[in-house]
Design a protein around this motif. Structure first.
Motif, PDB file in Angstrom:
ATOM      1  N   VAL A 303       0.693  -1.503   0.062  1.00  0.00           N
ATOM      2  CA  VAL A 303      -0.336  -0.174   0.197  1.00  0.00           C
ATOM      3  C   VAL A 303       1.172   1.184   0.128  1.00  0.00           C
ATOM      4  CG1 VAL A 303      -2.139  -1.063   1.467  1.00  0.00           C
ATOM      5  CG2 VAL A 303       0.326  -0.147   2.297  1.00  0.00           C
ATOM      6  N   LEU A 304       0.474   2.342  -0.730  1.00  0.00           N
ATOM      7  CA  LEU A 304       1.419   3.750  -0.895  1.00  0.00           C
ATOM      8  C   LEU A 304       0.019   4.662   0.199  1.00  0.00           C
ATOM      9  CD1 LEU A 304       3.085   5.840  -1.626  1.00  0.00           C
ATOM     10  CD2 LEU A 304       1.943   5.521  -3.801  1.00  0.00           C
ATOM     11  N   GLU A 305       0.731   5.516   1.465  1.00  0.00           N
ATOM     12  CA  GLU A 305      -0.006   6.033   2.168  1.00  0.00           C
ATOM     13  C   GLU A 305       0.843   7.627   1.512  1.00  0.00           C
ATOM     14  OE1 GLU A 305      -1.042   3.970   6.103  1.00  0.00           O
ATOM     15  OE2 GLU A 305       1.028   5.202   6.214  1.00  0.00           O
ATOM     16  N   ALA A 306      -0.489   8.664   1.370  1.00  0.00           N
ATOM     17  CA  ALA A 306      -0.053  10.033   1.528  1.00  0.00           C
ATOM     18  C   ALA A 306      -1.261  10.594   2.777  1.00  0.00           C
ATOM     19  CB  ALA A 306      -0.815  10.983   0.311  1.00  0.00           C
ATOM     20  N   ILE A 307      -0.261  11.588   3.806  1.00  0.00           N
ATOM     21  CA  ILE A 307      -1.160  11.828   4.840  1.00  0.00           C
ATOM     22  C   ILE A 307      -0.377  13.612   4.957  1.00  0.00           C
ATOM     23  CG2 ILE A 307      -0.864  11.524   7.665  1.00  0.00           C
ATOM     24  CD1 ILE A 307       0.538   9.020   6.929  1.00  0.00           C
ATOM     25  N   ASN A 308      -1.497  13.600   5.607  1.00  0.00           N
ATOM     26  CA  ASN A 308      -1.875  15.252   5.775  1.00  0.00           C
ATOM     27  C   ASN A 308      -1.128  16.385   4.850  1.00  0.00           C
ATOM     28  OD1 ASN A 308      -2.548  14.759   8.617  1.00  0.00           O
ATOM     29  ND2 ASN A 308      -0.569  14.735   9.595  1.00  0.00           N
ATOM     30  N   PRO A 309      -2.349  17.097   3.833  1.00  0.00           N
ATOM     31  CA  PRO A 309      -2.246  17.697   2.963  1.00  0.00           C
ATOM     32  C   PRO A 309      -2.315  18.845   3.432  1.00  0.00           C
ATOM     33  CG  PRO A 309      -4.690  17.099   2.910  1.00  0.00           C
ATOM     34  CD  PRO A 309      -3.727  15.911   3.757  1.00  0.00           C
ATOM     35  N   SER A 310      -1.274  19.689   2.918  1.00  0.00           N
ATOM     36  CA  SER A 310      -0.803  20.870   3.252  1.00  0.00           C
ATOM     37  C   SER A 310      -1.477  21.844   3.416  1.00  0.00           C
ATOM     38  CB  SER A 310       0.587  21.563   2.811  1.00  0.00           C
ATOM     39  OG  SER A 310       1.569  21.118   3.178  1.00  0.00           O
ATOM     40  N   SER A 311      -2.643  22.299   2.732  1.00  0.00           N
ATOM     41  CA  SER A 311      -4.271  22.070   2.213  1.00  0.00           C
ATOM     42  C   SER A 311      -5.241  22.044   3.765  1.00  0.00           C
ATOM     43  CB  SER A 311      -4.764  22.803   0.847  1.00  0.00           C
ATOM     44  OG  SER A 311      -4.838  21.143   0.764  1.00  0.00           O
ATOM     45  N   GLY A 312      -4.775  20.985   4.019  1.00  0.00           N
ATOM     46  CA  GLY A 312      -5.762  20.177   5.176  1.00  0.00           C
ATOM     47  C   GLY A 312      -6.320  19.345   4.355  1.00  0.00           C
ATOM     48  N   MET A 313      -7.171  19.381   2.483  1.00  0.00           N
ATOM     49  CA  MET A 313      -7.374  18.590   2.299  1.00  0.00           C
ATOM     50  C   MET A 313      -7.121  17.632   1.103  1.00  0.00           C
ATOM     51  SD  MET A 313     -10.864  20.703  -0.067  1.00  0.00           S
ATOM     52  CE  MET A 313     -11.967  19.952  -0.792  1.00  0.00           C
ATOM     53  N   LEU A 314      -7.911  17.451   0.941  1.00  0.00           N
ATOM     54  CA  LEU A 314      -7.238  15.884  -0.034  1.00  0.00           C
ATOM     55  C   LEU A 314      -8.811  15.829  -1.029  1.00  0.00           C
ATOM     56  CD1 LEU A 314      -4.992  12.898   1.133  1.00  0.00           C
ATOM     57  CD2 LEU A 314      -4.132  14.895  -0.474  1.00  0.00           C
ATOM     58  N   LEU A 315      -8.620  16.251  -2.679  1.00  0.00           N
ATOM     59  CA  LEU A 315      -9.458  15.934  -3.939  1.00  0.00           C
ATOM     60  C   LEU A 315      -9.575  14.918  -4.572  1.00  0.00           C
ATOM     61  CD1 LEU A 315      -8.972  19.701  -4.985  1.00  0.00           C
ATOM     62  CD2 LEU A 315     -11.158  18.902  -3.334  1.00  0.00           C
ATOM     63  N   PRO A 316     -11.327  14.333  -4.042  1.00  0.00           N
ATOM     64  CA  PRO A 316     -11.407  12.892  -5.420  1.00  0.00           C
ATOM     65  C   PRO A 316      -9.659  13.014  -6.137  1.00  0.00           C
ATOM     66  CG  PRO A 316     -13.556  13.602  -5.319  1.00  0.00           C
ATOM     67  CD  PRO A 316     -12.559  15.171  -4.209  1.00  0.00           C
ATOM     68  N   GLU A 317      -9.707  13.974  -6.716  1.00  0.00           N
ATOM     69  CA  GLU A 317      -9.039  14.030  -8.173  1.00  0.00           C
ATOM     70  C   GLU A 317      -6.990  14.018  -7.504  1.00  0.00           C
ATOM     71  OE1 GLU A 317     -10.252  17.959  -8.307  1.00  0.00           O
ATOM     72  OE2 GLU A 317     -10.870  16.513  -7.939  1.00  0.00           O
ATOM     73  N   HIS A 318      -6.727  13.997  -6.278  1.00  0.00           N
ATOM     74  CA  HIS A 318      -6.031  14.395  -6.225  1.00  0.00           C
ATOM     75  C   HIS A 318      -5.671  12.144  -5.880  1.00  0.00           C
ATOM     76  CE1 HIS A 318      -5.520  17.995  -3.788  1.00  0.00           C
ATOM     77  NE2 HIS A 318      -4.945  18.072  -5.424  1.00  0.00           N
ATOM     78  N   VAL A 319      -6.623  11.799  -4.523  1.00  0.00           N
ATOM     79  CA  VAL A 319      -6.649  10.242  -5.005  1.00  0.00           C
ATOM     80  C   VAL A 319      -6.603   9.510  -6.057  1.00  0.00           C
ATOM     81  CG1 VAL A 319      -8.131   8.095  -3.708  1.00  0.00           C
ATOM     82  CG2 VAL A 319      -8.043  10.608  -2.924  1.00  0.00           C
ATOM     83  N   ASP A 320      -7.728  10.318  -7.223  1.00  0.00           N
ATOM     84  CA  ASP A 320      -6.737   9.656  -8.181  1.00  0.00           C
ATOM     85  C   ASP A 320      -5.419   9.179  -8.868  1.00  0.00           C
ATOM     86  OD1 ASP A 320      -9.569   8.528  -8.181  1.00  0.00           O
ATOM     87  OD2 ASP A 320      -9.988  10.756 -10.178  1.00  0.00           O
ATOM     88  N   LEU A 321      -4.356  10.950  -8.541  1.00  0.00           N
ATOM     89  CA  LEU A 321      -3.183  11.235  -8.573  1.00  0.00           C
ATOM     90  C   LEU A 321      -2.539   9.718  -7.582  1.00  0.00           C
ATOM     91  CD1 LEU A 321      -0.674  12.553  -9.308  1.00  0.00           C
ATOM     92  CD2 LEU A 321      -1.073  14.426  -8.002  1.00  0.00           C
ATOM     93  N   LEU A 322      -2.533   9.603  -6.867  1.00  0.00           N
ATOM     94  CA  LEU A 322      -2.135   8.795  -5.648  1.00  0.00           C
ATOM     95  C   LEU A 322      -2.209   7.149  -6.514  1.00  0.00           C
ATOM     96  CD1 LEU A 322      -0.689   8.884  -3.383  1.00  0.00           C
ATOM     97  CD2 LEU A 322      -2.638   8.439  -2.141  1.00  0.00           C
ATOM     98  N   THR A 323      -3.399   7.157  -6.956  1.00  0.00           N
ATOM     99  CA  THR A 323      -3.980   5.898  -7.363  1.00  0.00           C
ATOM    100  C   THR A 323      -2.665   5.350  -8.891  1.00  0.00           C
ATOM    101  OG1 THR A 323      -5.962   5.453  -6.695  1.00  0.00           O
ATOM    102  CG2 THR A 323      -5.056   4.249  -8.005  1.00  0.00           C
ATOM    103  N   GLY A 324      -2.598   6.696  -9.571  1.00  0.00           N
ATOM    104  CA  GLY A 324      -1.452   6.114 -10.830  1.00  0.00           C
ATOM    105  C   GLY A 324      -0.545   5.962 -10.539  1.00  0.00           C
ATOM    106  N   ILE A 325      -0.123   7.587  -8.731  1.00  0.00           N
ATOM    107  CA  ILE A 325       1.753   6.859  -8.765  1.00  0.00           C
ATOM    108  C   ILE A 325       2.004   5.294  -7.802  1.00  0.00           C
ATOM    109  CG2 ILE A 325       3.505   7.584  -6.742  1.00  0.00           C
ATOM    110  CD1 ILE A 325       2.043  10.455  -6.768  1.00  0.00           C
ATOM    111  N   ALA A 326       0.733   5.101  -7.856  1.00  0.00           N
ATOM    112  CA  ALA A 326       1.075   3.385  -6.773  1.00  0.00           C
ATOM    113  C   ALA A 326       1.066   2.376  -8.879  1.00  0.00           C
ATOM    114  CB  ALA A 326      -0.160   3.081  -6.132  1.00  0.00           C
TER     115      ALA A 326
END
Length: 685
Positions: A303-326
């Motif tokens: 699994v790949l984890e991204a924790i505590n965004p600087s903006s305080g929020m993760l948008l759905p497209e950020h999750v999609d981006l993380l999925t692409g990185i994975a």
């Protein structure tokens, strides 16, 4: 009234012109809110933006004479529990004269009375038949807003909806562009190395950079225990996280691993799946987390984890981006691990290749040498550079009859072996045993030629042959003298002393048996080297069988065994080496006597079949194991079970060579516990 209407139209025109010129979503939201507040004379208000799934993504709030940016998370409660949510659900504008008496207004207990909004207007922002946002205005005074204010706010919202939708689409396209750029940079970064540890480190570093998060970590499954092991981390407390183990169903990571799907958690601390022990151990607080599975060929490996965004929020497209990185990570990890395994295999092969005591040459499928080990250099007398320029057929006398016509026809599962001579640089012939096999190095096929030096083996074999021949020749003469002396003694013996005659008979049989053994061994040596000369004469196999039975009858009688002959009355005479075939029959009978129990029967049969003479000797012994049937006639081979009589394994080897020298064949049929039948054929012409 007309003047107010004209002023409103002018205001709407001015607002429309300003809004259509703006594509930055945050600036647009602030401008919409500011213009609307000025138009209706309200000191406070908010505007929320919704995505295609109806979730708040952006927002702005005005109070205290200023417009403030707020994230979707900060305004989510207002939207989900307050008036804005009702407006979106019902798709209609609403005017509230007194919020204290309207349940649709979210009452906040911590607000002071003087800060409370008493009258409010809330209108939906609609574009292309979809609610894209909500505009809400408020004042502390009850009953402040009129129907004209609601109509004006609705008109502004109609203009703003299109502008917000365009800005939102532009913002989405920009985020997608940034995501594609981030994926491209990530792909370049993590695929620029094939070192596993370096690839893992780059994955988490790119995750932090692309998603602008406080920390990122990567955990892989331990194949032995099934646990998740955090192999690498970047950001806060990274060194303390590395090496941490989780059960495969433990924590948010374990859930993602079990369900094989991405998970975005806005409030980690309140999520029951969260495993808080790691935070406590490393003195870190995980607030927001996105976790996605890392897969290779449809198999989840971590699994790949991204924790505590600087903006305080993760948008759905950020999750999609993380999925692409994975996905990129899975492929990169697979390639790095494959490269590491290949390198390890190459090193092991190189070690075996260089340290081998045998000469090893690698050639392409045309026979050109591409590599050679150190032993090849010393054995053949060439340097490595000289060997690489040679053809394999110039380095040894190849057995062309054993090799395929074209070397590329050699199958990978086949190994061809033959004895020949290698040719040294000085032209000296070196006896070798060659083993040729097709191998794969990467995706390319090569041929591996192993040349084993057999000069010592041949020297020992020659020495053994010479020694054996010398011993046999030295035995032949004294045994012949013993037999002659016994025959003279037997002929001159007078009287009827049965004891003496019995002793002489035993001595004669034993001497003749020793003589046969010596003759068989000498013949065996000559037959092996094709030096045997057959003294053929016309003879009857029946007569030879009778002589053989008479010769070994005393031995069978001593063990209580019965000898039976089943011969037809008329058997054809054959041209054969009488002495050699007689010894074949005697060897087969002695072999049967050795293995047959006392009281059992041994049968000799003869007949014709398909133009050949067929002779067989059947016993009722313990039989021969199936795995030994193919090698029972080989030299120095014998069945080695503990309860069986021992021997040198030469008698049956002699029988095979003698029969084959006459153009016949010999075989055995046997089952364990059912006895054995040895048969041989001799051609009739």
């Amino acid at each position: 009234m007309k003047e107010r209407t004209k002023a409103s139209l002018d205001l709407l025109y001015s607002i429309s012109r300003e809004l259509t010129a703006q594509l930055d979503l945050r600036d647009l939201l602030q401008r919409i809110l500011r213009l609307t507040l000025e138009a209706v004379g309200a000191p406070a208000g908010s505007i929320l933006v919704l995505d295609e799934r109806g979730e708040v993504t952006e927002g702005a709030v005005a109070y205290g004479g200023r417009v403030h940016d707020h994230t979707g998370d900060q305004l989510r409660d207002t939207y989900e529990q307050g008036l804005a949510g009702w407006v979106v659900e019902n798709r209609e504008a609403v005017l509230i004269d007194d919020t204290l008496h309207d349940p649709r207004w979210l009452q906040k207990p911590e607000q002071q009375d003087e800060d409370e909004t008493r009258s409010a207007i809330s209108v939906p922002l609609i574009a292309r038949d979809r609610v894209v946002g909500v505009l809400t205005l408020g004042r502390r005074k009850a009953g402040h807003f009129s129907a004209e204010d609601l109509a004006l706010a609705t008109s502004i919202a109609d203009q703003a909806g299109i502008a917000v939708n365009n800005a939102h689409l532009y913002d989405v396209s920009q985020r997608q562009l940034r995501a594609m750029k981030a994926l491209s940079e990530t792909a370049r970064a993590i695929t620029s190395s094939l070192e596993v540890d370096e690839v893992l480190q780059r994955i988490t570093e790119q995750t932090m950079k692309s998603l602008d998060v406080e920390a990122a970590s990567l955990a892989l499954i331990d194949e032995e225990s099934g646990e998740l092991i955090f192999k690498v981390a970047s950001g806060r407390a990274a060194d303390q996280v590395v090496g941490t183990r989780l059960e495969k169903d433990q924590g948010i990571s374990g859930w993602v691993l079990q369900n094989e799907e991405a998970l975005f958690v806005r409030d980690v601390q309140s999520d029951p799946r969260f495993f808080a022990e790691i935070d406590k151990r490393v003195a870190f607080e995980t607030r927001v987390m996105a976790c996605v599975p890392v897969q290779v060929r449809n198999k989840t490996i971590g699994v790949l984890e991204a924790i505590n965004p600087s903006s305080g929020m993760l948008l759905p497209e950020h999750v999609d981006l993380l999925t692409g990185i994975a996905r990129l990570a899975g492929t990169a990890i697979f390639h790095a691990q494959l490269f590491e395994q290949t390198q390890a295999a190459r090193q092991r092969y190189a070690s075996l290749f260089e340290d081998s005591i045998d000469t090893i040459l690698i050639t392409d499928l045309q026979g050109k040498v591409t590599d050679a080990n150190r032993r090849a250099e010393t054995f053949l007398g060439f340097t490595h550079e000289q060997l690489v320029s040679e053809n394999i057929f110039s380095l040894h006398e190849a057995a062309r009859d054993r090799l395929p016509e074209k070397l590329d026809q050699l199958d990978t599962s086949e190994t061809i072996s033959y004895d020949t001579h290698a040719l040294s640089r000085t032209g000296r012939q070196l006896p070798v045993e060659v083993h040729v096999k097709r191998i794969q190095i990467g995706t390319i096929s090569f041929l591996q030629w192993i040349m084993r030096d057999i000069s010592e083996r041949l020297a020992l074999a020659e020495l053994r042959t010479d020694l054996t021949s010398m011993i046999f020749h030295d035995l032949r003469s004294p045994i012949g003298n013993i037999i002659s002396s016994l025959e003279v003694l037997q002929a001159t013996l007078t009287g009827d002393d049965e004891t003496i005659r019995s002793v002489l008979s035993i001595a004669m049989r034993s001497s003749r048996r020793a003589s046969r053994l010596v003759e068989s061994l000498l013949d065996l040596d000559r037959l092996e080297t094709n030096r045997a000369v057959l003294n053929k004469t016309q003879a009857s196999i029946g007569a030879l069988a009778a002589e053989a039975v008479e010769e070994i009858h005393p031995t069978a009688e001593a063990k209580g065994q019965m000898l039976r002959m089943e011969l037809p009355p008329r058997l054809p005479t054959l041209e054969m080496d009488v002495d050699m075939i007689r010894r074949v029959l005697i060897n087969l009978l002695e072999n049967a006597i050795k293995y047959t129990r006392g009281g059992d029967q041994i049968t000799v049969r003869a007949g014709t079949r398909d133009g050949e003479l067929l002779v067989s000797v059947a016993d009722s012994g313990p039989g021969i194991p199936a795995e030994d049937l193919d090698k029972i006639f080989d030299k120095f081979t014998r069945v080695t079970k503990d309860d069986r009589p021992k021997g040198l394994g030469l008698g049956l080897a002699f029988c095979r060579m003698a029969v084959e020298a006459h153009g016949g064949s010999i075989w055995v049929e046997s089952e364990e516990g059912q006895g054995s039948t040895f048969s041989f054929t001799l051609p009739q012409s």
